[in-house]
Design a protein around this motif. Structure first.
Motif, PDB file in Angstrom:
ATOM      1  N   ASN A 119       0.820  -1.215   0.000  1.00  0.00           N
ATOM      2  CA  ASN A 119       0.000   0.000   0.000  1.00  0.00           C
ATOM      3  C   ASN A 119       0.853   1.265   0.000  1.00  0.00           C
ATOM      4  N   ALA A 120       1.995   1.223   0.651  1.00  0.00           N
ATOM      5  CA  ALA A 120       2.886   2.390   0.728  1.00  0.00           C
ATOM      6  C   ALA A 120       3.781   2.515  -0.507  1.00  0.00           C
ATOM      7  N   ARG A 121       3.731   1.524  -1.400  1.00  0.00           N
ATOM      8  CA  ARG A 121       4.601   1.472  -2.581  1.00  0.00           C
ATOM      9  C   ARG A 121       6.073   1.515  -2.150  1.00  0.00           C
ATOM     10  N   ASP A 122       6.331   0.931  -0.995  1.00  0.00           N
ATOM     11  CA  ASP A 122       7.675   0.900  -0.433  1.00  0.00           C
ATOM     12  C   ASP A 122       8.487  -0.187  -1.136  1.00  0.00           C
ATOM     13  N   PRO A 123       9.648   0.142  -1.689  1.00  0.00           N
ATOM     14  CA  PRO A 123      10.470  -0.874  -2.366  1.00  0.00           C
ATOM     15  C   PRO A 123      10.841  -2.049  -1.458  1.00  0.00           C
ATOM     16  N   ALA A 124      10.791  -1.868  -0.152  1.00  0.00           N
ATOM     17  CA  ALA A 124      11.084  -2.967   0.775  1.00  0.00           C
ATOM     18  C   ALA A 124      10.093  -4.121   0.607  1.00  0.00           C
ATOM     19  N   PHE A 125       8.929  -3.843  -0.005  1.00  0.00           N
ATOM     20  CA  PHE A 125       7.957  -4.899  -0.301  1.00  0.00           C
ATOM     21  C   PHE A 125       8.616  -6.030  -1.084  1.00  0.00           C
ATOM     22  N   TRP A 126       9.466  -5.668  -2.039  1.00  0.00           N
ATOM     23  CA  TRP A 126      10.084  -6.657  -2.918  1.00  0.00           C
ATOM     24  C   TRP A 126      11.230  -7.402  -2.253  1.00  0.00           C
ATOM     25  N   GLU A 127      11.585  -7.021  -1.029  1.00  0.00           N
ATOM     26  CA  GLU A 127      12.605  -7.748  -0.276  1.00  0.00           C
ATOM     27  C   GLU A 127      11.992  -8.865   0.564  1.00  0.00           C
ATOM     28  N   LEU A 128      10.666  -8.883   0.713  1.00  0.00           N
ATOM     29  CA  LEU A 128      10.021  -9.919   1.517  1.00  0.00           C
ATOM     30  C   LEU A 128      10.071 -11.294   0.853  1.00  0.00           C
ATOM     31  N   PRO A 129       9.838 -11.388  -0.465  1.00  0.00           N
ATOM     32  CA  PRO A 129      10.040 -12.697  -1.100  1.00  0.00           C
ATOM     33  C   PRO A 129      11.522 -12.928  -1.389  1.00  0.00           C
ATOM     34  N   THR A 130      11.922 -14.191  -1.358  1.00  0.00           N
ATOM     35  CA  THR A 130      13.289 -14.508  -1.755  1.00  0.00           C
ATOM     36  C   THR A 130      13.410 -14.244  -3.260  1.00  0.00           C
ATOM     37  N   PRO A 131      14.612 -13.985  -3.773  1.00  0.00           N
ATOM     38  CA  PRO A 131      14.766 -13.762  -5.220  1.00  0.00           C
ATOM     39  C   PRO A 131      14.256 -14.933  -6.060  1.00  0.00           C
ATOM     40  N   ALA A 132      14.309 -16.142  -5.514  1.00  0.00           N
ATOM     41  CA  ALA A 132      13.871 -17.328  -6.256  1.00  0.00           C
ATOM     42  C   ALA A 132      12.433 -17.727  -5.919  1.00  0.00           C
ATOM     43  N   ALA A 133      11.706 -16.882  -5.227  1.00  0.00           N
ATOM     44  CA  ALA A 133      10.326 -17.211  -4.854  1.00  0.00           C
ATOM     45  C   ALA A 133       9.505 -17.558  -6.089  1.00  0.00           C
ATOM     46  N   VAL A 134       8.641 -18.535  -5.932  1.00  0.00           N
ATOM     47  CA  VAL A 134       7.740 -18.946  -7.014  1.00  0.00           C
ATOM     48  C   VAL A 134       6.439 -18.176  -6.819  1.00  0.00           C
ATOM     49  N   ILE A 135       5.987 -17.520  -7.882  1.00  0.00           N
ATOM     50  CA  ILE A 135       4.759 -16.735  -7.828  1.00  0.00           C
ATOM     51  C   ILE A 135       3.759 -17.365  -8.787  1.00  0.00           C
ATOM     52  N   HIS A 136       2.555 -17.628  -8.292  1.00  0.00           N
ATOM     53  CA  HIS A 136       1.488 -18.224  -9.099  1.00  0.00           C
ATOM     54  C   HIS A 136       0.394 -17.176  -9.271  1.00  0.00           C
ATOM     55  N   VAL A 137       0.166 -16.739 -10.489  1.00  0.00           N
ATOM     56  CA  VAL A 137      -0.917 -15.804 -10.802  1.00  0.00           C
ATOM     57  C   VAL A 137      -1.667 -16.410 -11.977  1.00  0.00           C
ATOM     58  N   ARG A 186      11.057 -15.366   5.331  1.00  0.00           N
ATOM     59  CA  ARG A 186      10.993 -14.871   3.949  1.00  0.00           C
ATOM     60  C   ARG A 186       9.899 -15.625   3.207  1.00  0.00           C
ATOM     61  N   ILE A 187       9.304 -14.972   2.246  1.00  0.00           N
ATOM     62  CA  ILE A 187       8.268 -15.591   1.435  1.00  0.00           C
ATOM     63  C   ILE A 187       8.949 -16.371   0.308  1.00  0.00           C
ATOM     64  N   THR A 188       8.618 -17.656   0.213  1.00  0.00           N
ATOM     65  CA  THR A 188       9.247 -18.498  -0.799  1.00  0.00           C
ATOM     66  C   THR A 188       8.289 -18.896  -1.919  1.00  0.00           C
ATOM     67  N   GLU A 189       7.001 -18.724  -1.688  1.00  0.00           N
ATOM     68  CA  GLU A 189       6.021 -19.051  -2.724  1.00  0.00           C
ATOM     69  C   GLU A 189       4.755 -18.245  -2.454  1.00  0.00           C
ATOM     70  N   ILE A 190       4.152 -17.746  -3.532  1.00  0.00           N
ATOM     71  CA  ILE A 190       2.949 -16.920  -3.409  1.00  0.00           C
ATOM     72  C   ILE A 190       1.934 -17.375  -4.447  1.00  0.00           C
ATOM     73  N   TRP A 191       0.691 -17.544  -4.010  1.00  0.00           N
ATOM     74  CA  TRP A 191      -0.428 -17.798  -4.912  1.00  0.00           C
ATOM     75  C   TRP A 191      -1.346 -16.590  -4.830  1.00  0.00           C
ATOM     76  N   ILE A 192      -1.727 -16.045  -5.973  1.00  0.00           N
ATOM     77  CA  ILE A 192      -2.635 -14.901  -6.002  1.00  0.00           C
ATOM     78  C   ILE A 192      -3.866 -15.299  -6.806  1.00  0.00           C
ATOM     79  N   PHE A 193      -5.018 -15.198  -6.159  1.00  0.00           N
ATOM     80  CA  PHE A 193      -6.305 -15.513  -6.779  1.00  0.00           C
ATOM     81  C   PHE A 193      -7.121 -14.235  -6.766  1.00  0.00           C
TER      82      PHE A 193
END
Length: 128
Positions: A20-38, A107-114
Motif C-alpha cells: 500500500n505504501a509502494r515501499d520498495p522494501a515490499f520486494w525484499e520480503l520474497p526470496t529472489p527465487a520465490a515462485v509466484i502463481h498468478v 521470507r516468502i518463498t512461494e505466493i499464490w494470487i487468486f
C-alpha cells in the motif's frame, strides 16, 4: 518470544502495508527465487515488479484492504479488497482476491494470487 504464527501474522500485515505504501522494501520480503502463481503465469519476482507497474500507473491510489486473514506455522493467507480510481477518468474500481504465501526463515518463498475481476479490470482500464 513470538510464535511462528505471530511472526507470520506480522509478516503478512507488513506485506500488505508495504504494498500500500509502494515501499520498495515490499520486494525484499520474497526470496529472489520465490515462485509466484498468478493464474497460469509463473512470473519471477523481477517480472512481477515490472508487471504491476501498468496497474499502479493507471490507478495510483490503489489500496489493498485485508478483509480476513489466517496464519499457520509456515503460511499466511489474506482475503483482500483492492480499490482505487482510474487516473484516466476518475472511475472507482474494486475487486477482491486472496494471497496465500508460504514462508521459510521469515521470507516468502512461494505466493499464490487468486483474483476476482482482475482480467476484466485490466480490459476495462485498457491495461493489458
Amino acid at each position: 518470544m513470538a510464535t511462528n504464527r505471530e511472526k507470520n501474522l506480522e509478516l503478512g500485515r507488513r506485506f500488505n502495508d508495504l504494498w500500500n505504501a509502494r515501499d520498495p522494501a515490499f520486494w525484499e520480503l520474497p526470496t529472489p527465487a520465490a515462485v509466484i502463481h498468478v493464474g497460469k503465469a509463473r512470473p519471477t519476482v523481477a517480472q512481477a515488479m515490472t508487471g504491476e507497474a501498468p496497474l499502479l500507473e493507471a490507478m495510483p491510489d490503489c489500496r489493498r484492504e485485508i478483509l480476513r486473514e489466517t496464519v499457520d506455522d509456515d503460511h499466511f493467507i489474506h482475503h483482500w479488497r483492492c480499490s482505487g480510481r482510474l487516473a484516466s477518468d476518475g472511475r472507482l474500481v474494486e475487486w477482491e482476491g486472496c494471497t496465500w504465501a508460504r514462508i521459510e526463515g521469515r521470507r516468502i518463498t512461494e505466493i499464490w494470487i487468486f483474483e476476482t475481476g482482475g482480467p476484466e479490470l485490466m480490459k476495462s482500464a485498457r491495461l493489458e
